[in-house]
Design an enzyme around this catalytic site. Sequence first.
Site, short mmCIF file in Angstrom:
data_model
loop_
_atom_site.label_atom_id
_atom_site.label_comp_id
_atom_site.label_asym_id
_atom_site.label_seq_id
_atom_site.Cartn_x
_atom_site.Cartn_y
_atom_site.Cartn_z
N ASP A 6 0.87 -1.16 0.00
CA ASP A 6 0.00 0.00 0.00
C ASP A 6 0.92 1.22 0.00
O ASP A 6 2.10 1.13 0.35
CB ASP A 6 -0.89 -0.03 1.25
CG ASP A 6 -1.66 1.25 1.44
OD1 ASP A 6 -2.35 1.67 0.50
OD2 ASP A 6 -1.56 1.84 2.54
N TYR B 263 -0.18 5.06 0.82
CA TYR B 263 -0.43 6.14 1.79
C TYR B 263 -0.51 5.61 3.21
O TYR B 263 -1.39 4.82 3.54
CB TYR B 263 -1.70 6.90 1.41
CG TYR B 263 -1.63 7.52 0.04
CD1 TYR B 263 -0.64 8.43 -0.29
CD2 TYR B 263 -2.55 7.17 -0.95
CE1 TYR B 263 -0.57 9.00 -1.54
CE2 TYR B 263 -2.48 7.75 -2.21
CZ TYR B 263 -1.49 8.66 -2.50
OH TYR B 263 -1.41 9.22 -3.76
N ARG C 42 -7.40 13.75 5.79
CA ARG C 42 -7.20 12.30 5.61
C ARG C 42 -8.47 11.52 5.97
O ARG C 42 -8.86 10.59 5.25
CB ARG C 42 -6.02 11.83 6.46
CG ARG C 42 -5.76 10.32 6.44
CD ARG C 42 -5.48 9.82 5.04
NE ARG C 42 -5.08 8.42 5.04
CZ ARG C 42 -4.98 7.66 3.96
NH1 ARG C 42 -5.25 8.17 2.76
NH2 ARG C 42 -4.60 6.40 4.04
N SER D 191 -2.57 0.87 -4.90
CA SER D 191 -3.08 2.03 -4.18
C SER D 191 -4.43 2.49 -4.70
O SER D 191 -4.75 2.31 -5.88
CB SER D 191 -2.08 3.19 -4.30
OG SER D 191 -2.58 4.36 -3.68
N ASN D 192 -5.20 3.08 -3.80
CA ASN D 192 -6.43 3.77 -4.20
C ASN D 192 -6.12 5.07 -4.93
O ASN D 192 -7.01 5.68 -5.52
CB ASN D 192 -7.30 4.06 -2.99
CG ASN D 192 -8.06 2.83 -2.50
OD1 ASN D 192 -8.20 1.85 -3.22
ND2 ASN D 192 -8.53 2.88 -1.26
#
Length: 226
Positions: free
Chosen positions: A12, A14, A43, A119-120
Amino acid sequence: MGISGVKAIIFDVYGTLFDVHSVIEKCEELYPGHGQQISELWRTKQLDYAFIRHIIGRYRPFDEITRNALQYACEQLGVSLTKENEQELLQAYLKLAPYEEVPQALKQLAGSYQLAVLSNGSPSMLHPLVEYHQFNPYFSQVITVDDVKQYKPSPAAYNYALEQLDCRREEILFLSSNTWDITGAASFGFQTAWVNRKHAVFDYMGQKPNQIISNLDELVRLLEGK
Protein backbone atom coordinates in the site's frame (compact mmCIF):
# COMPACT_ATOMS: atom_id res chain seq x y z
CA MET A 1 0.54 -17.74 11.24
CA GLY A 2 3.88 -16.80 9.73
CA ILE A 3 4.94 -16.04 6.17
CA SER A 4 6.29 -18.52 3.61
CA GLY A 5 6.79 -19.05 -0.11
CA VAL A 6 6.73 -15.35 -0.99
CA LYS A 7 7.61 -14.42 -4.58
CA ALA A 8 6.15 -10.93 -4.81
CA ILE A 9 5.49 -8.14 -2.31
CA ILE A 10 2.73 -5.59 -2.84
CA PHE A 11 2.80 -2.37 -0.82
CA ASP A 12 0.00 0.00 0.00
CA VAL A 13 1.22 3.57 -0.50
CA TYR A 14 -0.43 6.14 1.79
CA GLY A 15 0.49 5.60 5.42
CA THR A 16 2.57 2.52 4.59
CA LEU A 17 5.44 3.81 2.46
CA PHE A 18 4.67 7.53 2.73
CA ASP A 19 3.57 9.64 5.68
CA VAL A 20 0.32 11.34 4.67
CA HIS A 21 0.72 13.75 7.55
CA SER A 22 3.97 15.12 6.21
CA VAL A 23 1.64 17.71 4.63
CA ILE A 24 1.19 19.23 8.10
CA GLU A 25 4.18 21.50 7.49
CA LYS A 26 2.60 23.03 4.38
CA CYS A 27 -0.83 23.20 6.10
CA GLU A 28 0.72 25.02 9.04
CA GLU A 29 2.63 27.39 6.76
CA LEU A 30 -0.60 28.42 5.01
CA TYR A 31 -2.87 28.24 8.05
CA PRO A 32 -0.86 28.86 11.25
CA GLY A 33 -2.31 27.04 14.23
CA HIS A 34 -4.49 24.78 12.09
CA GLY A 35 -1.93 22.55 10.34
CA GLN A 36 -2.50 19.35 12.28
CA GLN A 37 -6.28 19.73 12.33
CA ILE A 38 -6.43 20.26 8.57
CA SER A 39 -4.17 17.29 7.86
CA GLU A 40 -6.08 14.91 10.12
CA LEU A 41 -9.55 15.91 8.91
CA TRP A 42 -8.37 15.93 5.30
CA ARG A 43 -7.20 12.30 5.61
CA THR A 44 -10.32 11.20 7.47
CA LYS A 45 -12.68 12.63 4.84
CA GLN A 46 -10.48 11.35 2.02
CA LEU A 47 -11.06 7.78 3.23
CA ASP A 48 -14.73 8.42 4.05
CA TYR A 49 -15.44 9.73 0.57
CA ALA A 50 -13.69 6.78 -1.12
CA PHE A 51 -15.62 4.22 0.93
CA ILE A 52 -18.97 5.95 0.55
CA ARG A 53 -18.58 6.42 -3.20
CA HIS A 54 -17.64 2.76 -3.56
CA ILE A 55 -20.67 1.60 -1.56
CA ILE A 56 -23.16 3.73 -3.48
CA GLY A 57 -21.59 2.83 -6.83
CA ARG A 58 -20.53 6.37 -7.76
CA TYR A 59 -16.79 6.05 -8.29
CA ARG A 60 -14.73 9.18 -8.71
CA PRO A 61 -10.90 9.27 -9.07
CA PHE A 62 -8.89 9.63 -5.89
CA ASP A 63 -7.37 12.95 -6.94
CA GLU A 64 -10.88 14.41 -7.13
CA ILE A 65 -11.79 12.86 -3.78
CA THR A 66 -8.60 14.27 -2.26
CA ARG A 67 -9.51 17.75 -3.48
CA ASN A 68 -13.07 17.44 -2.15
CA ALA A 69 -11.81 16.21 1.23
CA LEU A 70 -9.47 19.19 1.50
CA GLN A 71 -12.31 21.56 0.64
CA TYR A 72 -14.45 19.99 3.36
CA ALA A 73 -11.68 20.15 5.96
CA CYS A 74 -11.02 23.82 5.39
CA GLU A 75 -14.70 24.77 5.40
CA GLN A 76 -15.34 22.72 8.54
CA LEU A 77 -12.42 24.40 10.32
CA GLY A 78 -13.44 27.85 9.15
CA VAL A 79 -10.37 28.71 7.09
CA SER A 80 -10.46 30.19 3.60
CA LEU A 81 -9.18 27.86 0.88
CA THR A 82 -8.03 30.02 -2.00
CA LYS A 83 -7.30 28.44 -5.37
CA GLU A 84 -3.61 29.14 -4.81
CA ASN A 85 -3.56 27.46 -1.39
CA GLU A 86 -5.57 24.52 -2.71
CA GLN A 87 -3.04 23.96 -5.47
CA GLU A 88 -0.09 24.20 -3.07
CA LEU A 89 -1.60 21.64 -0.72
CA LEU A 90 -2.49 19.23 -3.50
CA GLN A 91 1.05 19.57 -4.85
CA ALA A 92 2.36 18.69 -1.37
CA TYR A 93 0.61 15.32 -1.75
CA LEU A 94 2.85 14.59 -4.73
CA LYS A 95 5.94 14.99 -2.52
CA LEU A 96 4.91 13.18 0.65
CA ALA A 97 7.85 12.11 2.78
CA PRO A 98 8.64 8.39 2.88
CA TYR A 99 9.13 6.86 6.30
CA GLU A 100 12.77 6.89 7.30
CA GLU A 101 13.59 3.23 6.66
CA VAL A 102 11.64 2.87 3.42
CA PRO A 103 14.29 3.76 0.77
CA GLN A 104 16.90 1.33 2.07
CA ALA A 105 14.36 -1.42 2.77
CA LEU A 106 12.98 -1.22 -0.78
CA LYS A 107 16.48 -1.38 -2.18
CA GLN A 108 17.24 -4.52 -0.17
CA LEU A 109 13.95 -6.26 -0.95
CA ALA A 110 14.08 -5.48 -4.68
CA GLY A 111 17.13 -7.69 -4.96
CA SER A 112 15.18 -10.80 -3.95
CA TYR A 113 11.49 -10.19 -4.68
CA GLN A 114 9.23 -8.69 -7.30
CA LEU A 115 7.91 -5.48 -5.76
CA ALA A 116 4.75 -3.58 -6.67
CA VAL A 117 2.39 -1.04 -5.16
CA LEU A 118 -1.40 -1.21 -5.10
CA SER A 119 -3.08 2.03 -4.18
CA ASN A 120 -6.43 3.77 -4.20
CA GLY A 121 -4.47 6.76 -5.49
CA SER A 122 -4.97 8.08 -9.01
CA PRO A 123 -2.17 7.71 -11.59
CA SER A 124 -1.75 11.50 -11.50
CA MET A 125 -0.91 11.19 -7.80
CA LEU A 126 1.06 7.94 -7.67
CA HIS A 127 3.50 8.29 -10.55
CA PRO A 128 4.78 11.77 -9.61
CA LEU A 129 5.23 10.64 -5.99
CA VAL A 130 7.19 7.50 -6.88
CA GLU A 131 9.26 9.39 -9.43
CA TYR A 132 9.98 12.29 -7.07
CA HIS A 133 11.67 9.93 -4.62
CA GLN A 134 13.30 7.89 -7.42
CA PHE A 135 11.66 4.64 -6.32
CA ASN A 136 10.85 3.57 -9.90
CA PRO A 137 13.72 1.06 -10.16
CA TYR A 138 12.37 -0.90 -7.21
CA PHE A 139 8.84 -1.51 -8.52
CA SER A 140 7.87 -3.74 -11.42
CA GLN A 141 4.32 -2.37 -11.25
CA VAL A 142 2.63 0.77 -9.92
CA ILE A 143 -0.96 -0.47 -9.78
CA THR A 144 -3.91 1.83 -9.26
CA VAL A 145 -7.53 0.87 -8.61
CA ASP A 146 -8.47 3.59 -11.09
CA ASP A 147 -8.11 0.93 -13.78
CA VAL A 148 -10.99 -1.12 -12.32
CA LYS A 149 -12.95 1.68 -10.61
CA GLN A 150 -13.15 -0.38 -7.43
CA TYR A 151 -11.60 1.00 -4.25
CA LYS A 152 -9.81 -1.24 -1.80
CA PRO A 153 -10.89 -3.22 0.16
CA SER A 154 -13.06 -4.48 -2.71
CA PRO A 155 -11.95 -7.98 -3.83
CA ALA A 156 -11.86 -6.64 -7.41
CA ALA A 157 -8.99 -4.31 -6.50
CA TYR A 158 -6.80 -7.12 -5.14
CA ASN A 159 -7.75 -9.40 -8.02
CA TYR A 160 -6.66 -6.73 -10.49
CA ALA A 161 -3.27 -6.58 -8.77
CA LEU A 162 -2.99 -10.37 -8.90
CA GLU A 163 -3.62 -10.29 -12.65
CA GLN A 164 -0.65 -7.93 -13.11
CA LEU A 165 1.81 -10.26 -11.38
CA ASP A 166 3.08 -13.66 -12.48
CA CYS A 167 2.26 -15.31 -9.16
CA ARG A 168 -0.42 -17.27 -7.39
CA ARG A 169 -2.27 -15.29 -4.76
CA GLU A 170 -0.73 -17.28 -1.90
CA GLU A 171 2.75 -16.34 -3.19
CA ILE A 172 2.01 -12.64 -2.71
CA LEU A 173 2.73 -10.78 0.51
CA PHE A 174 0.63 -7.66 0.93
CA LEU A 175 1.69 -4.84 3.27
CA SER A 176 -0.42 -2.01 4.62
CA SER A 177 -0.66 0.18 7.69
CA ASN A 178 -4.44 0.21 7.32
CA THR A 179 -6.33 -2.56 9.09
CA TRP A 180 -9.22 -2.39 6.61
CA ASP A 181 -6.71 -2.95 3.79
CA ILE A 182 -5.09 -5.92 5.52
CA THR A 183 -8.55 -7.35 6.18
CA GLY A 184 -9.46 -7.05 2.50
CA ALA A 185 -6.19 -8.54 1.26
CA ALA A 186 -6.28 -11.42 3.76
CA SER A 187 -9.88 -12.19 2.85
CA PHE A 188 -8.86 -12.28 -0.81
CA GLY A 189 -6.13 -14.82 -0.06
CA PHE A 190 -2.90 -12.84 0.04
CA GLN A 191 -0.42 -13.36 2.83
CA THR A 192 -0.36 -10.14 4.82
CA ALA A 193 1.89 -8.08 7.06
CA TRP A 194 0.37 -5.23 9.03
CA VAL A 195 2.75 -2.28 9.40
CA ASN A 196 1.68 -1.14 12.85
CA ARG A 197 3.70 2.04 13.19
CA LYS A 198 1.41 3.49 15.85
CA HIS A 199 1.19 0.42 18.11
CA ALA A 200 -2.55 0.25 17.57
CA VAL A 201 -5.03 -2.59 18.05
CA PHE A 202 -6.08 -4.59 15.00
CA ASP A 203 -9.75 -4.24 14.11
CA TYR A 204 -12.15 -7.07 14.91
CA MET A 205 -13.33 -7.91 11.38
CA GLY A 206 -12.76 -11.64 11.16
CA GLN A 207 -9.27 -11.57 9.63
CA LYS A 208 -5.80 -11.40 11.13
CA PRO A 209 -2.46 -10.55 9.47
CA ASN A 210 0.12 -13.28 9.02
CA GLN A 211 2.64 -10.95 10.61
CA ILE A 212 2.69 -7.68 12.53
CA ILE A 213 5.69 -5.40 12.09
CA SER A 214 6.40 -1.86 13.22
CA ASN A 215 8.45 -0.85 10.15
CA LEU A 216 9.97 -2.22 6.96
CA ASP A 217 13.31 -2.97 8.60
CA GLU A 218 11.52 -5.69 10.54
CA LEU A 219 10.18 -7.10 7.28
CA VAL A 220 13.68 -7.29 5.80
CA ARG A 221 14.97 -9.13 8.87
CA LEU A 222 11.97 -11.45 8.88
CA LEU A 223 12.35 -12.43 5.25
CA GLU A 224 16.10 -12.88 5.64
CA GLY A 225 15.43 -15.23 8.56
CA LYS A 226 17.26 -13.08 11.09
